[in-house]
Design an enzyme around this catalytic site. Structure first.
Site, PDB file in Angstrom:
ATOM      1  N   SER A  59      21.462  37.680  43.440  1.00  0.00           N
ATOM      2  CA  SER A  59      20.211  36.764  42.827  1.00  0.00           C
ATOM      3  C   SER A  59      20.429  35.487  43.586  1.00  0.00           C
ATOM      4  CB  SER A  59      20.319  36.747  41.354  1.00  0.00           C
ATOM      5  OG  SER A  59      19.118  36.254  40.882  1.00  0.00           O
TER       6      SER A  59
ATOM      7  N   GLN B 273      16.972  40.375  33.356  1.00  0.00           N
ATOM      8  CA  GLN B 273      17.676  40.897  34.387  1.00  0.00           C
ATOM      9  C   GLN B 273      18.187  42.329  34.316  1.00  0.00           C
ATOM     10  OE1 GLN B 273      20.841  38.259  36.043  1.00  0.00           O
ATOM     11  NE2 GLN B 273      20.470  37.023  34.627  1.00  0.00           N
TER      12      GLN B 273
ATOM     13  N   ASP C 146      13.760  46.703  39.229  1.00  0.00           N
ATOM     14  CA  ASP C 146      14.058  45.088  39.092  1.00  0.00           C
ATOM     15  C   ASP C 146      12.694  44.179  38.903  1.00  0.00           C
ATOM     16  OD1 ASP C 146      14.582  42.483  39.431  1.00  0.00           O
ATOM     17  OD2 ASP C 146      15.915  42.800  41.255  1.00  0.00           O
TER      18      ASP C 146
ATOM     19  N   HIS D 112      18.288  44.802  38.005  1.00  0.00           N
ATOM     20  CA  HIS D 112      18.429  43.357  38.770  1.00  0.00           C
ATOM     21  C   HIS D 112      19.922  43.484  38.794  1.00  0.00           C
ATOM     22  CE1 HIS D 112      17.530  39.489  40.622  1.00  0.00           C
ATOM     23  NE2 HIS D 112      18.403  39.060  39.467  1.00  0.00           N
TER      24      HIS D 112
END
Length: 274
Positions: free
Chosen positions: A86, A151, A211, A239
């Site tokens: 990320s 997430q 995601d 994610h």
């Protein structure tokens, strides 16, 4: 005395094996990797960092991606595979640009050269990031929890993913509010798309098809922006694929780091994205 970035090292008794740097994402800390380290350290010398402003590095300040990369490069191994998740992927890309001789291979996980949506570029809606900025001043612990929920959203194991992420965050000191605010600024404003062609190291991009923060379309768009790189899309992941699908994740890393990635990854990615 100036505060220093906190590192943990594993697998140092190995005579062989690559050095592997693991960089967490926004609001997190190095503990997010703890369930993977026992398997990784069997093959690699693993270096886990708390980024400036996070966890045990809460007293270290770095307000830009360049400063973040500099802070990590100052005490990272002389040459290593860099893996960033990320926001950590943004930092890893910046390190590869700033010090290409230090980054032997690059791995980015659920990451984007530009996180905020813009024109036809898919990403996080600017209003969402703006709302998080506003909420930080009211209750930054709750804000981080909400981000964790975002997430995990879409993952079949979302509840477990959130629990593991929360355990990691709470196991170390809370991140600095200044670091959280600066991190949101990076997610909202940084755009490395034009610099991607300068990254010449072997580069693996890992994505979750479900995601909601880095939409899977980004994976396809990146094929054009960084044709020198390779990708894997985990069809049932969101994610945090390293939490929801650890064995598939580890297998992808091993194939890539050991240098046998090209044919296998290209085939798998094409099949997944059909």
């Amino acid at each position: 005395m100036t505060a220093s970035v906190y590192w943990q090292a594993f697998g140092q008794d190995l005579a062989q094996g690559s050095d592997l740097v693991l960089i967490h994402g926004w609001g997190m800390n190095g503990a997010v990797w703890q369930h993977l380290v026992p398997q990784l350290e069997e093959q690699y010398r693993v270096h886990v960092v708390d980024m400036p402003g996070y966890g045990y590095s809460a007293g270290v300040k770095a307000q830009s991606v360049e400063a973040m990369a500099d802070a990590l490069l100052a005490s990272a191994p002389a040459r290593a595979v860099w893996l960033g998740w990320s926001l950590g992927g943004l930092i890893a890309k910046q390190a590869a640009l700033q010090a290409p001789e230090r980054v032997s291979k690059l791995i980015t996980v659920a990451s984007s050269p530009r996180f905020a949506a813009m024109d036809s570029w898919r990403g996080i809606r600017p209003q969402v990031l703006s709302d998080f900025q506003q909420q930080l001043s009211d209750d930054f612990s709750l804000t981080v929890e909400r981000f964790m929920a975002l997430q995990a959203m879409g993952s079949p194991s979302a509840r477990q993913d959130i629990r593991l992420l929360k355990q990691a965050v709470l196991s170390r000191p809370q991140p600095s509010p200044d670091a959280l605010a600066a991190g949101l600024d990076m997610l909202a404003e940084v755009d490395l798309r034009r610099q991607l062609a300068q990254i010449q190291q072997p580069w693996l991009r890992l994505y979750g098809r479900l995601d909601g923060l880095v939409p899977v379309k980004v994976a396809s768009d990146m094929d054009k922006l960084a044709p020198q790189s390779e990708k894997v899309v985990f069809p049932q992941a969101s994610h945090a694929p390293f939490i929801s699908h650890p064995q598939d994740f580890l297998q992808s890393l091993q194939v890539f780091i050991e240098g046998d990635a090209s044919a296998a990854l290209a085939t798998e990615s094409t099949e997944i994205l059909k």
